[in-house]
Design a protein around this motif. Structure first.
Motif, PDB file in Angstrom:
ATOM      1  N   CYS A 118       0.849  -1.188   0.000  1.00 29.19           N
ATOM      2  CA  CYS A 118       0.000   0.000   0.000  1.00 29.19           C
ATOM      3  C   CYS A 118       0.888   1.243   0.000  1.00 29.19           C
ATOM      4  O   CYS A 118       1.771   1.375   0.845  1.00 29.19           O
ATOM      5  N   PHE A 152       0.289   4.118   0.893  1.00 23.69           N
ATOM      6  CA  PHE A 152       0.135   4.880   2.143  1.00 23.69           C
ATOM      7  C   PHE A 152       1.189   4.446   3.154  1.00 23.69           C
ATOM      8  O   PHE A 152       1.742   5.269   3.876  1.00 23.69           O
ATOM      9  N   ASP A 153       1.452   3.122   3.201  1.00 22.32           N
ATOM     10  CA  ASP A 153       2.461   2.610   4.131  1.00 22.32           C
ATOM     11  C   ASP A 153       3.839   3.165   3.798  1.00 22.32           C
ATOM     12  O   ASP A 153       4.713   3.226   4.640  1.00 22.32           O
ATOM     13  N   MET A 154       4.006   3.522   2.514  1.00 25.24           N
ATOM     14  CA  MET A 154       5.307   4.062   2.106  1.00 25.24           C
ATOM     15  C   MET A 154       5.312   5.590   2.160  1.00 25.24           C
ATOM     16  O   MET A 154       6.201   6.232   1.610  1.00 25.24           O
ATOM     17  N   GLY A 155       4.276   6.156   2.799  1.00 26.84           N
ATOM     18  CA  GLY A 155       4.265   7.593   3.053  1.00 26.84           C
ATOM     19  C   GLY A 155       3.690   8.435   1.937  1.00 26.84           C
ATOM     20  O   GLY A 155       3.770   9.660   1.974  1.00 26.84           O
ATOM     21  N   SER A 214     -14.430   9.779   5.245  1.00 21.96           N
ATOM     22  CA  SER A 214     -13.468   8.876   5.856  1.00 21.96           C
ATOM     23  C   SER A 214     -12.081   9.070   5.247  1.00 21.96           C
ATOM     24  O   SER A 214     -11.082   9.107   5.967  1.00 21.96           O
ATOM     25  N   LEU A 215     -12.009   9.230   3.924  1.00 21.05           N
ATOM     26  CA  LEU A 215     -10.696   9.408   3.292  1.00 21.05           C
ATOM     27  C   LEU A 215     -10.042  10.703   3.763  1.00 21.05           C
ATOM     28  O   LEU A 215      -8.845  10.733   4.064  1.00 21.05           O
ATOM     29  N   ARG A 233     -10.456  12.185   6.575  1.00 23.98           N
ATOM     30  CA  ARG A 233      -9.993  11.957   7.944  1.00 23.98           C
ATOM     31  C   ARG A 233      -8.659  11.204   7.913  1.00 23.98           C
ATOM     32  O   ARG A 233      -7.709  11.550   8.613  1.00 23.98           O
ATOM     33  N   ILE A 234      -8.593  10.192   7.071  1.00 28.52           N
ATOM     34  CA  ILE A 234      -7.379   9.381   6.977  1.00 28.52           C
ATOM     35  C   ILE A 234      -6.200  10.219   6.487  1.00 28.52           C
ATOM     36  O   ILE A 234      -5.102  10.175   7.048  1.00 28.52           O
ATOM     37  N   ARG A 267      -2.844  11.228   8.680  1.00 20.35           N
ATOM     38  CA  ARG A 267      -1.516  10.834   8.229  1.00 20.35           C
ATOM     39  C   ARG A 267      -0.638  12.039   7.958  1.00 20.35           C
ATOM     40  O   ARG A 267       0.464  11.891   7.419  1.00 20.35           O
TER      41      ARG A 267
END
Lengths: 250, 287, 347
Positions: free
Chosen positions: A179, A181-184, A221-222, A224-225, A229
């Protein structure tokens, strides 16, 4: 051609371009290995990129680009009157696309910046559906050839094509991608219509939403996410307005 | 009466993955949106071995187009062809409506549970259908006709939106006179030419006498109909385990694998589509 | 069960030996997250050095090697009014190294549906029977709750299962294939010391579980709390993106699509894994959606995992790997949802 005893007609098609980069039209003329089969199932009667001959006797019009001038409006209306089915192809035609950047500034500034001493008569960027009624949106920047072929097969069979309602994440996970997102990185995959096989996230590049939003996307929701982050609103705004696919969520 | 299930591996594979090639031998328009298809399995051996029970469904496939579940509307004793009453609503049904006699389609099945006709022996049978719900009821009606002496009174209540949408009306007279069935129809909307009753199906309850201790009920139609009809039958004292309904869900496999037809804790294709009403009450959001 | 030991050097020889003629799948890392930690996934290995024996958790489960995300079920030759169908489910054998106990238990659960039910699935069966599984023990991560789901150990469903006891691997053997593979490379009988070491490692693993999820009354709660606003609360966060189901080792919902080629003489019937969280999961022809709201779809995912599957097979479908919790951007994890449902979640 026959399908289970039903005789299939080869639809006559025209391909037209308005304000855009012609990349989507190029996609149609691309991919030699299937081009022969494609032309077996359709009859191209008007397509500037492959032939200078052209007539106005077509059933299906594939229209690329967004609408920015009055002369374009007239031309599009003529196409609409002729075509039984009008397909908007690509992000510019479906959403306004990158061209929509222009709408963020006063028109006079834009004309001055771009055309300088030779101003042209240009208006705000409009999607095809803002001008005429559109039957089918074929999304993407650029459109994918395989999806175009799939659409053609549906048209020949006389089936109303059903595009994926789900977001990019489904196909992204199916590619076993990490994902982004996990890689920033920021990614609009969770709210963008799937069907692209997550080509951008697969190449470690967050989604920009060129295919428009997925059905009933959960924007709150997006947002907020994204904020949790640590993405700044300015950064988010630039991303979601890029293709003009998510009007009014920020 | 009913055959024991065949667990021969080859049969299972036939049913589950490989389709029986079948020919459309007739496509009969019934209304503006519904057609009745007569479909015959091409291979004579397969045709002979294909058996089903009233209420079961098959998956019908148009290669390259799609596959959909359809309940069987013909008599279980009809070895010549399967009758399928299909409404033109989507991609596959739309294509089916364009097909002519002679086209080959694939069928898999039969799948699912059936109406327990053998348990109803010696009882009155009340069959209630709303709209297209008459299609799955045709198999139990044929069954009851073929075994008419096994059952006491048989009553059919049928509700449709308009007179033009009444399906199989041409058979009602035959069923009444030859098999002594009591058939009552009602429509929601009709002009003056309609001689019959206007209203909803529950209005017909006033016209019939139901013996709750001695009756089985079969209900087919839109979910909202189940609620009202079954509630009414319950107040009359009919046990919920003697009311049977047939549910509709999205299905992709028919074998309890794809989960698309999931209802409550179970699957419509394996444990249904025929459920008794007690089970339906226990399944979350079944109706 | 039979047990043996193999030195790490010989294990390397073994995997390299297998690799010469077979496809070997194992945990591999290609990306790193923002903290620099490796992100793992099960992919084809080209050399032993790519195999990460000390991997933590793969982002996605290896279920796609048994239930591919997309799989052709049948092909058709169309002609005039008819067609010929061809079905193939022969596959090349392959070896998966490094599957965790939870993933092996996940396969056992899938076996219940795909092999031991009324209609066995020949495609799954072909893959399951032609895959050699070499399992690998690990110390639980912070959020592993397989212990609570009773899937922290595997007693069958694999060919070999290895536990790292320092210099050597302690190997449980559960099939003739596994036995033959191990015997072709130098393995040793289990000595008294090995056994002590193994017990010590098992004890250490068991003492390290930090996350617990109490599911004793969850099946009942699913019905009792069916209308609870717990579902609405989590459903509001849900992106309906299906990521949870894609990474899950047991989610098996799927759809069928048919496709035809441009010459209209060949067609394909294809299965694609789907998710009950996706909007059109339960939409029928004509457009009626039986589950139009995100929170209802989310609820049904849990309902199937912790209630429906329990009713059918006397066990939960969830194995407690928390991959869905990790993959969910909105932070919806089984632990949090179930605690909330039970009422123990700190709000």
């Amino acid at each position: 051609m026959k399908y289970l005893g039903i005789t299939l007609e080869r639809p006559k098609i025209g391909v037209f371009g308005f304000t855009g980069c012609e990349g989507c039209q190029l996609q149609i003329a691309n991919k030699e290995e299937t081009l022969k089969n494609l032309f077996n199932s359709i009859e191209v009667v008007n397509f500037r990129e492959i032939s200078s001959d052209g007539c106005d006797d077509y059933d299906v019009a594939f229209v690329e680009g967004s609408i920015t001038t009055e002369s374009e409006v007239t031309r599009l209306q003529k196409i609409r009157n002729q075509a039984k089915i009008l397909v908007a192809i690509g992000a510019c035609a479906c959403l306004g696309g990158v061209n929509n950047l222009k709408s963020r500034f006063p028109l006079s500034d834009v004309v001055k910046e771009v055309y300088g001493m030779h101003p042209v008569d240009t208006g705000p960027v409009r999607r095809l559906q803002d001008v005429v009624s559109v039957d089918i949106d074929l999304p993407g920047c650029p459109i994918s050839k395989s999806e175009f072929e799939w659409l053609v097969r549906n048209l020949v069979l006389g089936i109303k094509p059903q595009f994926p309602q789900y977001p990019v994440c489904v196909e992204c996970k199916q590619q076993l991608n990490s994902c982004v997102f996990d890689m920033g990185m920021m990614c609009l995959g969770p709210v963008t219509r799937g069907g692209c096989n997550a080509i951008c996230p697969r190449n470690r590049f967050g989604c920009w939403g060129c295919r428009g939003h997925s059905e009933e996307a959960n924007f709150e929701s997006l947002m907020r996410i994204l904020r949790e982050r640590g993405f700044e609103d300015e950064h988010i705004s630039e991303r979601i307005n890029f293709f003009n696919a998510f009007n009014g969520i920020l | 009466m009913s055959k024991p299930p065949d667990f021969n591996r080859q049969t299972i594979l036939m049913q589950s993955e490989r389709g029986f090639k079948s020919e459309i031998i007739a496509a009969i328009p019934l209304t503006a949106k519904e057609k009745l298809f007569h479909i015959r399995i091409c291979d004579p051996c397969e045709r002979e071995n294909f058996t089903f029970l009233p209420g079961q469904f098959i998956m019908i496939e148009l290669p390259g187009c799609g596959e959909i579940p359809i309940s069987i509307s013909s008599s279980t004793s009809n070895k010549e062809f399967l009758a399928l009453c299909i409404r033109n609503v989507g991609k596959v049904t739309g294509m089916l409506h364009r097909l002519k006699a002679g086209a080959i389609v694939g069928i898999r099945g039969p799948f699912g549970t059936h109406f327990p006709m053998e348990k109803m022996t010696g009882y009155n049978v009340l069959l209630m259908a709303g709209g297209l719900g008459i299609a799955p009821l045709r198999a139990p009606i044929y069954w009851a006709n073929n075994h008419r002496s096994d059952y006491k009174d048989i009553i059919i209540l049928y509700g449709a939106k308009e007179p033009e949408q009444i399906l199989f009306g041409y058979q009602f007279e035959e069923w009444r006179t030859i098999y002594n069935l009591n058939i009552l129809t009602i429509v929601q909307k009709a002009d003056k030419r309609w001689p019959g009753r206007k209203g909803i199906i529950t209005d017909l309850f006033g016209d019939i006498h139901i013996e709750p201790d001695n009756t089985f009920a079969i209900v087919c139609g839109p979910p909202v109909m189940f609620k009202f009809v079954c509630a009414h039958l319950s107040t009359l004292g009919l046990p919920r385990q003697r009311m049977f309904v047939s549910l509709e869900r999205r299905m992709h496999c028919g074998m309890g694998k794809c989960c698309r037809c999931n209802v409550g804790s179970t699957f419509t294709c394996l444990d249904g589509p025929v459920f008794d009403y007690w089970t339906v009450m226990n399944l979350k959001e079944a109706i | 069960m039979l047990f043996k030991t193999i030195t790490k050097e010989n294990f390397r020889n073994m995997i390299e030996g297998i690799m010469e003629n077979n496809e070997v799948i194992g945990p591999k890392s290609r990306d790193r997250d923002t903290k620099g930690a490796k992100i793992y996934r099960f992919l084809k290995l080209n050399s032993f050095d790519e195999l990460e024996m000390d991997y933590t958790r793969s982002y996605s489960s290896p279920k796609n090697y048994f239930l591919p995300f997309k799989e052709d079920l049948a092909t058709y030759d169309l002609r005039d009014t008819g067609w010929e169908q061809e079905i193939r489910y022969t596959i090349h054998p392959r070896i998966i190294v490094g599957m965790r106990a939870c993933d092996i238990n996940a396969l056992l659960k899938l076996d219940q549906v795909m092999l031991k039910s009324q209609y066995p699935n020949p495609y799954y069966s072909a893959r399951r029977r032609n895959t050699v599984i070499i399992g690998l023990d690990h110390e639980p991560l912070e959020d592993c709750f397989c212990r609570s789901m009773n899937t922290d150990t595997a007693f069958h469903g694999f060919d070999l299962f290895m536990t790292d006891i320092g210099e050597k691997y302690f190997v449980a053997i559960n099939s003739d294939t596994g036995y033959m593979i191990l015997n072709r490379f130098d393995s040793c009988e289990v000595g008294e010391e090995d056994q002590l070491l193994y017990k010590e490692v098992r004890g250490r693993i068991e003492s390290k579980f930090k996350t617990q999820v109490d599911i004793t009354i969850v099946p009942e709660l699913m019905d009792l709390e069916f209308e609870s606003d717990v579902w609405k609360r989590w459903g509001d966060k849900c992106l309906s993106c299906g990521s949870c189901a894609m990474v899950c080792p047991t989610c098996y919902c799927y759809g069928i699509e048919e496709d035809i080629d441009l010459n209209f003489d060949k067609a394909t019937k294809r299965r694609f894994l789907y998710s009950c969280n996706l909007l059109d999961f339960a939409t029928v022809a004509g457009g009626h959606n039986f589950r139009p709201e995100a929170h209802i779809r989310l609820k049904y995912r849990y309902y199937h995992q912790f209630r429906g599957f329990v009713e059918a097979f006397n066990q939960s479908l969830c194995v407690g790997c928390n991959r869905c919790g990790k993959a969910c951007l909105a932070g919806i994890s089984p632990k949090a949802v179930i605690d909330d449902l039970i009422g123990t979640e700190k709000r």
